[in-house]
Design an enzyme around this catalytic site. Sequence first.
Site, short mmCIF file in Angstrom:
data_model
loop_
_atom_site.label_atom_id
_atom_site.label_comp_id
_atom_site.label_asym_id
_atom_site.label_seq_id
_atom_site.Cartn_x
_atom_site.Cartn_y
_atom_site.Cartn_z
N PHE A 18 62.68 12.03 23.09
CA PHE A 18 64.10 11.98 22.73
C PHE A 18 64.73 13.36 22.68
CE2 PHE A 18 61.76 8.54 20.75
CZ PHE A 18 62.40 7.44 21.29
N ASP A 72 55.91 1.96 21.80
CA ASP A 72 55.48 3.15 22.55
C ASP A 72 54.22 3.73 21.90
OD1 ASP A 72 55.49 4.94 24.58
OD2 ASP A 72 57.08 6.22 23.76
#
Length: 917
Positions: free
Chosen positions: A613, A728
Amino acid sequence: MLAMGISNARIFFLFYSSKMLFWLFLLLEIIAVAKVRSQTSTQGFISIDCGSSTNYTDDTTGIPYVTDYPFTDDGVNSQVAFEYSWSSQLTTLRSFPNATRSCYALKPVIKSSKYLLRGTFKYGNYDGLNRASTVKPLQFDLYFDANFWQTVSITDPSSYFRYEVLAVAMADSVSVCLVNTGSGTPFISVLEFRPLPDVMYPAVSATQFLITNMRLNIGPPLNSASVRYPDDPYDRLWKPWTDSDAFTEITTAESIESSTNDHFQPPSIVMQSAATPSDDSSTVMEFWWDHSFFGLTGDSVYVNFFFTEFTPNTARTLNIYLNAGIWYSNYTPSYLTPDCIYNTGPNVPSEEYHWAINSSGLSNLPPILNAEEVFTAMQFNPLVTNTDDADAINAIKELYRVKRSWIGDPCVPQQYPWDGVNCSYGTNPARIISINLSSSALSGSISSSFAMFAAIKYLDLSYNNLTGSIPDALGALSSLQILNLTGNNLTGTIPSSLLQKQNLVFSHGSNPNLCPGGTSCGGEKKKHSSVAIIAVVCVVSVVLLIVAIFIVWTVIKKRGTSMTTYSEQNVAQPMIENNAQESPLPIENRVFTYKELERVTNYFKKQLGKGGFGPVFHGYLKNDVQIAVKMLSQSSSQGMKEFRAEIQNLTRIHHKNLVSLLGYCMEGDKLALVYEYMPQGTLQDHLTGKFHSEATYSWARRLNIAIGAAQGLEYLHTACNPPLIHRDVKSSNILLSESLVAKVADFGLSKSFNMDNHTHIPNASAVVGTPGYIDPEYSSSNQISEKSDVYSFGVIILELVTGRPPVVRAMNSNAISLVQWVRQRLAKEDIENIIDRNLRMGHDINSIWKAVDLALRCTELDHRQRPTMARVVKELNESLELECAYSEGFTTGGSQTDTISVAFEVEPPSFFAPGAR
Ligand SMILES: *[C@@H]1O[C@H](CO)[C@@H](O)[C@H](O)[C@H]1NC(C)=O
Ligand SMILES: *[C@@H]1O[C@H](CO)[C@@H](O)[C@H](O)[C@H]1NC(C)=O
Ligand SMILES: *[C@@H]1O[C@H](CO)[C@@H](O)[C@H](O)[C@H]1NC(C)=O
Ligand SMILES: *[C@@H]1O[C@H](CO)[C@@H](O)[C@H](O)[C@H]1NC(C)=O
Ligand SMILES: *[C@@H]1O[C@H](CO)[C@@H](O)[C@H](O)[C@H]1NC(C)=O
Ligand SMILES: *[C@@H]1O[C@H](CO)[C@@H](O)[C@H](O)[C@H]1NC(C)=O
Ligand SMILES: *[C@@H]1O[C@H](CO)[C@@H](O)[C@H](O)[C@H]1NC(C)=O
């Protein structure tokens, strides 16, 4: 006016400043031979001739004296210089050159009973340093139990200095401590303890003790010695005091016995002499002292005057004045009966005590006085160590024969606790909060007494010779923050209670036979006490879906660089923890401003890694707590409100195997998440050799990491309603704390999912995950469930077994998933051929088989055939049990280990080599 006061050599010297007189005084005392009577007993006496090498009975008193070995374990024996060695008892002494605090423990004594305690100090230039002089006295402090007693001040090598206290025993032993205050080496010549009946000295109580300033036998025949045992059954020392110029000595041959109820019980021989003014016309006796001579700050002075009438049928009436005020009036001494006029409360404090005893005028007879005692009253210091703590540390001292001056109360005197022990004094009793026994030659197993210190924060047993296993009970010490067992020879498994303990910095390196083991060797069951709370917390609002999509979108954008790394890039990070990474983290749930983030990260100076991110930076909060700040990529402000709601929920999810989210920042387009910092980096770093640590060097340790991560995931799946699916799961999302506890990261960024109502993600291309870990069923059908996490976790197990990445380059150069690779190899080869060559220690092949079997079931194509995370945790624990049983076996069994580890060492490591086998 007459000066008076010769309670001990020191006072004598100060008053007379005449060495000649003093010498005479000492010699007289030595040649005097007392009549040893047999009706009294020395029972309960403790008489120590410090530094002496033999036990003996003193000729003068008939009291047996013993060596000091049973009472102290510190210091060195010495002898006074030859020219000062005229008194055999005061020839030897013990000095304490190396310790700040050195103690004697006197026992047995009867708790709550009164006693007299006396220390005698004669320097006699024993060290040849000529340390004692009036200009620069040799000084050190004397304590008994927790109480400051007196500063010993040696101004003259030939004199002896005596200090006496009357007190109540607080326990079944009394400690006497000598404290080096920087003005010379403490020493002691004689130490004497005498029990007293409770009726005596009423001023002595559980709250107050008396320091003796003077005890005078007034008017004895010329050349008398001090009166003591056996004339005084309590062995008080009554110094002779005569001043023939001013006073006339009068005596009687009649004995003057006290009753056993008497508060003071002066010896008959003391009462048989008295003084009266020598000038017949004088009707007043005057004497004074300056109380500062006694060197005490206490201002409560108690005085006892002893009288008896020698002449029958007489009515002598006396008034006693203190500093010109009437102190006692119209007193008539009793015939051949000891009387004492004494304080029932302290005298009005004064610098100087000026006394006058005169006839009250009712009779013409002059005043008399037979004996006198003067005391300074002090309050007991009530401080003691908590009994449990004191018992435990004494047990440890005995068990390991700790070679330190560990005598007396461990925590008191407050300024001088035991060497290596620190206490907290916020409460009375004081608590032991730290013990440092590093490099103290301890051997044997770790005593369960160490688990008795309920308030301990710091326990350092490093670099000893401790063997056996680590007691599980240590994990129950709720305040323990630092535990250092490095450099011992411990075996067995590390108790799960310790591994799972929050906020514990636990070092256990260099214990070659220690199985890092963990969660199940003790068969301990997990608890989900806070399930209910978390269930509430986890109820995520409907709008969360929008947020999830936003995140999904971000992930896809960044797919190419989807490694999440918080760890420092410093490969040589040492194993020993030396700062407080795991000190209690604030449950912040806090909103940071961007400015604050700039400050805590020092303007984003140190980048820890780049996650899916955005970049991750290292920072410090005010209290030195380390944090990781994850910057999220910019986005539109759409959905911000929902994002905030979701993040706030996540900050409330806490589990020991989940990386805690401490707070966030949301300012315009600046988005950031603030996490607890994980100093040991990611599991991937360890498996790929970026970190060469102990974390993954044995199979048991790897299993331990797997169990931790599995528990984290299980928690997300079961404690939250609806369940949180990570989406994830990968080795770079398993982070390791300082003490190598595995924690799952990035879980908050997965999407909430309702299990009973499988939802389709609207955008079919929005498959979340990392190549090699993605559940094939999910990527083909877009159906996601917790079982997708189980699939990814199966891949992690295989990584732990094989040490290979999730995507393997096979011999034909095609990349295949690790799952396929393992299945292919196992179809034609032995399991030994897939095991990571970097697993340096021996391992149980059955344990590895069990784990591989589990991994294969986790990675079944049909999600219904995959186990739940709860099942995974259980089976991993079983696998660990096998491994622990095996490694405990070889620890005691011997040669098996060597064979296996040698076999691995001769082959070059092949891990990660393209085309291996
Ligand atoms: C002296 O007596 C004490 C107490 O009875 C004893 O412990 C110690 O061993 C004796 N010392 C010697 C040198 O005999
Ligand atoms: C005190 O310290 C000195 C120097 O460090 C050492 O030589 C001596 O042995 C020590 N004495 C005791 C009694 O421990
Ligand atoms: C006794 O001494 C006090 C104080 O010195 C004095 O005030 C008083 O007059 C004396 N009394 C007699 C009877 O001498
Ligand atoms: C004990 O306290 C002292 C003084 O505060 C400090 O220097 C020392 O490091 C402490 N020891 C331990 C083991 O905490
Ligand atoms: C540690 O203990 C072992 C076994 O008892 C012994 O052989 C060894 O000498 C000890 N080592 C030290 C440094 O005391
Ligand atoms: C550790 O203990 C084992 C036996 O328990 C012993 O053989 C070995 O010598 C010890 N190692 C050390 C360094 O003391
Ligand atoms: C033991 O570990 C603690 C915490 O990591 C550390 O402060 C201490 O210095 C260590 N002790 C030794 C002797 O290395």
